[in-house]
Motif scaffolding. Sequence first.
Motif, PDB file in Angstrom:
ATOM      1  N   ARG A  52      -6.222   9.995  -4.730  1.00 16.02           N
ATOM      2  CA  ARG A  52      -5.096  10.196  -4.861  1.00 16.02           C
ATOM      3  C   ARG A  52      -4.119   9.222  -6.289  1.00 16.02           C
ATOM      4  O   ARG A  52      -5.226   8.459  -6.642  1.00 16.02           O
ATOM      5  N   LEU A  53      -3.908  10.457  -7.262  1.00 23.06           N
ATOM      6  CA  LEU A  53      -3.642  10.074  -8.503  1.00 23.06           C
ATOM      7  C   LEU A  53      -2.202  10.345  -8.930  1.00 23.06           C
ATOM      8  O   LEU A  53      -1.725  10.780  -8.051  1.00 23.06           O
ATOM      9  N   PRO A  54      -1.633   9.021 -10.357  1.00 26.12           N
ATOM     10  CA  PRO A  54      -0.350   9.528 -10.737  1.00 26.12           C
ATOM     11  C   PRO A  54      -1.074  11.260 -10.945  1.00 26.12           C
ATOM     12  O   PRO A  54      -1.701  11.985 -11.809  1.00 26.12           O
ATOM     13  N   TRP A  55       0.155  11.343 -11.412  1.00 22.57           N
ATOM     14  CA  TRP A  55       0.347  12.838 -11.475  1.00 22.57           C
ATOM     15  C   TRP A  55       0.987  13.401 -12.949  1.00 22.57           C
ATOM     16  O   TRP A  55       1.073  12.627 -13.460  1.00 22.57           O
ATOM     17  N   CYS A  56      -0.266  14.536 -13.128  1.00 20.61           N
ATOM     18  CA  CYS A  56      -0.517  14.587 -14.670  1.00 20.61           C
ATOM     19  C   CYS A  56      -0.818  16.233 -15.009  1.00 20.61           C
ATOM     20  O   CYS A  56      -1.275  16.644 -14.235  1.00 20.61           O
ATOM     21  N   ASP A  57       0.049  16.895 -15.616  1.00 21.84           N
ATOM     22  CA  ASP A  57       0.123  17.509 -15.940  1.00 21.84           C
ATOM     23  C   ASP A  57      -1.124  19.197 -16.470  1.00 21.84           C
ATOM     24  O   ASP A  57      -0.737  20.464 -17.303  1.00 21.84           O
ATOM     25  N   GLU A  58      -1.581  18.028 -17.266  1.00 20.88           N
ATOM     26  CA  GLU A  58      -2.411  18.011 -18.720  1.00 20.88           C
ATOM     27  C   GLU A  58      -3.103  19.159 -18.058  1.00 20.88           C
ATOM     28  O   GLU A  58      -4.087  18.328 -16.728  1.00 20.88           O
ATOM     29  N   GLU A  60       1.113  -1.174  -0.420  1.00 17.01           N
ATOM     30  CA  GLU A  60      -0.122  -0.311   0.609  1.00 17.01           C
ATOM     31  C   GLU A  60       0.815   1.463  -0.652  1.00 17.01           C
ATOM     32  O   GLU A  60       0.474   1.879  -0.750  1.00 17.01           O
ATOM     33  N   ARG A  61       1.814   1.120   1.048  1.00 19.88           N
ATOM     34  CA  ARG A  61       3.013   1.866   0.682  1.00 19.88           C
ATOM     35  C   ARG A  61       3.533   2.670  -0.431  1.00 19.88           C
ATOM     36  O   ARG A  61       3.520   4.063  -0.868  1.00 19.88           O
ATOM     37  N   VAL A  94      -8.533   5.486  -3.928  1.00 14.83           N
ATOM     38  CA  VAL A  94      -9.895   6.313  -2.705  1.00 14.83           C
ATOM     39  C   VAL A  94      -8.814   6.178  -1.815  1.00 14.83           C
ATOM     40  O   VAL A  94      -8.350   5.390  -1.049  1.00 14.83           O
ATOM     41  N   ALA A  95      -8.627   7.867  -1.065  1.00 16.67           N
ATOM     42  CA  ALA A  95      -8.020   7.552   0.295  1.00 16.67           C
ATOM     43  C   ALA A  95      -8.922   7.831   1.219  1.00 16.67           C
ATOM     44  O   ALA A  95      -8.898   6.975   2.719  1.00 16.67           O
ATOM     45  N   HIS A  96      -9.933   8.610   1.143  1.00 14.84           N
ATOM     46  CA  HIS A  96     -11.190   8.767   2.765  1.00 14.84           C
ATOM     47  C   HIS A  96     -12.563   8.829   1.242  1.00 14.84           C
ATOM     48  O   HIS A  96     -12.503   9.807   0.673  1.00 14.84           O
ATOM     49  N   THR A 133       3.360   6.429  -5.818  1.00  8.94           N
ATOM     50  CA  THR A 133       3.661   6.637  -7.646  1.00  8.94           C
ATOM     51  C   THR A 133       2.372   7.135  -7.283  1.00  8.94           C
ATOM     52  O   THR A 133       2.088   7.159  -8.639  1.00  8.94           O
ATOM     53  N   LEU A 134       1.473   7.674  -6.310  1.00 12.63           N
ATOM     54  CA  LEU A 134       0.299   8.517  -6.804  1.00 12.63           C
ATOM     55  C   LEU A 134       0.212   9.785  -5.949  1.00 12.63           C
ATOM     56  O   LEU A 134      -0.366  10.114  -5.226  1.00 12.63           O
ATOM     57  N   ALA A 135       0.324  10.785  -6.755  1.00  9.56           N
ATOM     58  CA  ALA A 135       1.078  12.352  -5.751  1.00  9.56           C
ATOM     59  C   ALA A 135       0.320  13.108  -6.113  1.00  9.56           C
ATOM     60  O   ALA A 135       0.850  14.501  -4.973  1.00  9.56           O
TER      61      ALA A 135
END
Length: 388
Positions: free
Chosen positions: A382-388, A218-219, A318-320, A224-226
């Motif tokens: 939490r999602l993968p980082w995306c600049d779009e 989990e950690r 989902v974090a919470h 990877t989900l910044a």
Amino acid sequence: MTTDVVVVAAGRGLRAGAGVPKQLRAVGGKPLLRRTVECFSADPRIRRIRVVIHQNDEAACTEALAGLPGEIAFCTGGETRQASVKAGLEAIAGDAPDLVLIHDAARPFLTAELVGRAIEAAASHGAAVPALTLTDTVKAHAGNGTLSAGPDREGLRRVQTPQAFRFPLILAAHRALHRSDLTDDAAVAEAAGHPVFAFSGEAANVKITTAEDFVDAERQIALTLADVRSATGYDVHAFGAGDHVMLGGIAIPHIAGLAGHSDADVVLHALTDAVLGTLGDGDIGSHFPPSDPQWKGASSDRFLAHAIALLRARGGIVAHLDSTVVCEAPKIGPHREAMRARIAEIAGIPPSRVSVKATTSERLGFTGRREGIAALATATVRLPWCDE
């Protein structure tokens, strides 16, 4: 050259806890088996995947892998790992591939690069395994609690999966050998007289076995989900005819029902809007228009499950989930834990990541006049980082 994959998922794996086989336990919001298989299913170099399962697990495994691309099928395993692998190999022997990768279901963090190295090594050497050097000193255990000098770690390697072979080589080896001391497919190939080449493994390609391993997994996924996002939702429905209200997916007896096009579950509606908000993907009305007759009387768990599926399709978790019910009646306290459990079930997360609270409006406004119920919700994802 054609390449098939055999994923070994027939073990019980109950040491990890949770009362289910570890390959079916969720990690980062997905069943472990799905995380493992999806790397292969998305790889154009893989022709098909055969998942070797326990005879009692087909329904659960089918659900876990639903929607994945590629040709995925099941076969029943045996009493030992070697018997299960042989069953998987025999299942594809009728239309045999040139190469086969054999992988443990409990190793979900393999990469496309590792798969590529495995395919290349099998094509070049016939039998190959990913391996890592040892960084810790190795000692011999005397059996009475003491340690003595062990082997030189420079000459030792930690072996992983996927182990890769020319298909005729490993099928013939498994057919010829039935020994309990052969703990992996490399050992089967070696016992049949074939040298096994070692290619570079990956430190992150760990095998999940214990409850502590799941915590570490989990950690690892969270790192990877910044992109951490939060959004809110709000819903309200008036009381109408009926003898119960739906709140948080639970039917709660009451002197009235809630009026709405669906089942009018204000808690699930607010949570659905909150999750959709984290994705910037409209609101519940844009996905499930109240003018559409197919949603008349629909169970609202479908709405929240849809929003969660959209989140997961974006690689998120989902974090919470937090919700607050505003009403004078019915009392929420006696049903709070059942609501938490049901919301967690719909979202595919532990109940510890769900909060349900309740308050009154001190007899003010429409809720104070007992004309209806309102709910507020917040989703943190939490999602993968995306600049779009």
